[in-house]
Design a protein around this motif. Structure first.
Motif, mmCIF file in Angstrom:
data_model
loop_
_atom_site.group_PDB
_atom_site.id
_atom_site.type_symbol
_atom_site.label_atom_id
_atom_site.label_comp_id
_atom_site.label_asym_id
_atom_site.label_seq_id
_atom_site.Cartn_x
_atom_site.Cartn_y
_atom_site.Cartn_z
ATOM 1 N N TYR A 231 0.854 -1.174 0.000
ATOM 2 C CA TYR A 231 0.000 0.000 0.000
ATOM 3 C C TYR A 231 0.899 1.236 0.000
ATOM 4 N N VAL A 232 0.653 2.153 -0.919
ATOM 5 C CA VAL A 232 1.426 3.391 -0.978
ATOM 6 C C VAL A 232 0.562 4.539 -0.477
ATOM 7 N N VAL A 233 1.222 5.542 0.078
ATOM 8 C CA VAL A 233 0.538 6.650 0.732
ATOM 9 C C VAL A 233 0.880 7.966 0.056
ATOM 10 N N PHE A 234 -0.146 8.759 -0.200
ATOM 11 C CA PHE A 234 -0.004 10.097 -0.757
ATOM 12 C C PHE A 234 -0.583 11.092 0.245
ATOM 13 N N LEU A 235 0.084 12.219 0.400
ATOM 14 C CA LEU A 235 -0.415 13.330 1.214
ATOM 15 C C LEU A 235 -0.611 14.498 0.263
ATOM 16 N N PRO A 236 -1.781 14.590 -0.365
ATOM 17 C CA PRO A 236 -1.976 15.515 -1.484
ATOM 18 C C PRO A 236 -1.812 17.000 -1.164
ATOM 19 N N GLU A 237 -2.018 17.409 0.075
ATOM 20 C CA GLU A 237 -1.828 18.827 0.393
ATOM 21 C C GLU A 237 -0.353 19.214 0.443
ATOM 22 N N PHE A 238 0.511 18.251 0.671
ATOM 23 C CA PHE A 238 1.939 18.516 0.785
ATOM 24 C C PHE A 238 2.607 18.328 -0.577
ATOM 25 N N THR A 239 2.471 19.339 -1.405
ATOM 26 C CA THR A 239 2.970 19.269 -2.784
ATOM 27 C C THR A 239 4.482 19.377 -2.871
ATOM 28 N N ASN A 240 5.137 19.809 -1.788
ATOM 29 C CA ASN A 240 6.587 19.934 -1.802
ATOM 30 C C ASN A 240 7.298 18.660 -1.365
ATOM 31 N N VAL A 241 6.549 17.585 -1.163
ATOM 32 C CA VAL A 241 7.097 16.310 -0.704
ATOM 33 C C VAL A 241 6.953 15.282 -1.806
ATOM 34 N N MET A 242 7.998 14.463 -1.989
ATOM 35 C CA MET A 242 7.931 13.406 -2.992
ATOM 36 C C MET A 242 6.747 12.485 -2.686
ATOM 37 N N GLN A 243 5.981 12.170 -3.703
ATOM 38 C CA GLN A 243 4.811 11.311 -3.543
ATOM 39 C C GLN A 243 4.993 10.036 -4.361
ATOM 40 N N PRO A 244 4.586 8.873 -3.927
ATOM 41 C CA PRO A 244 4.066 8.613 -2.595
ATOM 42 C C PRO A 244 5.141 8.835 -1.542
ATOM 43 N N CYS A 245 4.709 9.161 -0.345
ATOM 44 C CA CYS A 245 5.665 9.556 0.697
ATOM 45 C C CYS A 245 6.013 8.427 1.661
ATOM 46 N N THR A 246 5.212 7.375 1.699
ATOM 47 C CA THR A 246 5.520 6.218 2.533
ATOM 48 C C THR A 246 4.691 5.046 2.036
ATOM 49 N N HIS A 247 4.784 3.926 2.715
ATOM 50 C CA HIS A 247 4.065 2.723 2.288
ATOM 51 C C HIS A 247 3.894 1.791 3.488
ATOM 52 N N GLY A 248 3.220 0.670 3.253
ATOM 53 C CA GLY A 248 3.068 -0.361 4.268
ATOM 54 C C GLY A 248 2.643 -1.660 3.621
ATOM 55 N N ASP A 249 2.990 -2.759 4.245
ATOM 56 C CA ASP A 249 2.586 -4.075 3.730
ATOM 57 C C ASP A 249 1.094 -4.325 3.945
ATOM 58 N N THR A 250 0.532 -3.688 4.972
ATOM 59 C CA THR A 250 -0.902 -3.778 5.225
ATOM 60 C C THR A 250 -1.480 -2.367 5.216
ATOM 61 N N TYR A 251 -2.781 -2.270 5.082
ATOM 62 C CA TYR A 251 -3.443 -0.970 5.102
ATOM 63 C C TYR A 251 -3.182 -0.270 6.438
ATOM 64 N N SER A 252 -3.285 -1.025 7.528
ATOM 65 C CA SER A 252 -3.062 -0.452 8.860
ATOM 66 C C SER A 252 -1.643 0.077 9.012
ATOM 67 N N GLU A 253 -0.676 -0.667 8.509
ATOM 68 C CA GLU A 253 0.717 -0.229 8.579
ATOM 69 C C GLU A 253 0.934 1.032 7.742
ATOM 70 N N ALA A 254 0.323 1.085 6.568
ATOM 71 C CA ALA A 254 0.431 2.272 5.714
ATOM 72 C C ALA A 254 -0.170 3.485 6.407
ATOM 73 N N LEU A 255 -1.313 3.322 7.064
ATOM 74 C CA LEU A 255 -1.950 4.419 7.777
ATOM 75 C C LEU A 255 -1.081 4.898 8.936
ATOM 76 N N GLU A 256 -0.531 3.968 9.690
ATOM 77 C CA GLU A 256 0.346 4.329 10.802
ATOM 78 C C GLU A 256 1.572 5.099 10.299
ATOM 79 N N ASN A 257 2.176 4.616 9.210
ATOM 80 C CA ASN A 257 3.334 5.297 8.628
ATOM 81 C C ASN A 257 2.951 6.677 8.109
ATOM 82 N N ALA A 258 1.773 6.788 7.525
ATOM 83 C CA ALA A 258 1.301 8.082 7.016
ATOM 84 C C ALA A 258 1.149 9.088 8.150
ATOM 85 N N GLN A 259 0.598 8.647 9.258
ATOM 86 C CA GLN A 259 0.418 9.539 10.401
ATOM 87 C C GLN A 259 1.765 10.009 10.947
#
Length: 74
Positions: free
Chosen positions: A16-44
């Protein structure tokens, strides 16, 4: 502040890859996770770091968008 977190399965990366669309100055996707929960935790964590860094550097934070702003048709 409340920012959008977009989590999407990537067949290419097999995670699962994570995008933070408001942060346009950051490389996207900005993080990832093997599970949805892990991706969400990494995104936070990334979101917290981005906010903390911006505040420490005296940089403005992006304005949070509403759901409608993400889906406006031009």
């Amino acid at each position: 502040m409340k920012y959008a977190i977009v989590i999407q399965w990537s067949e290419e990366d097999q995670c699962y890859v994570v995008f933070l669309p408001e942060f346009t100055n950051v490389m996207q996707p900005c993080t990832h996770g093997d599970t949805y929960s892990e991706a969400l935790e990494n995104a936070q964590e990334v979101l917290e770091l981005l906010i903390e860094t911006a505040l420490e550097n005296g940089e403005p934070l992006p304005n949070p968008k509403t759901l409608g702003q993400f889906f406006q048709v031009a």
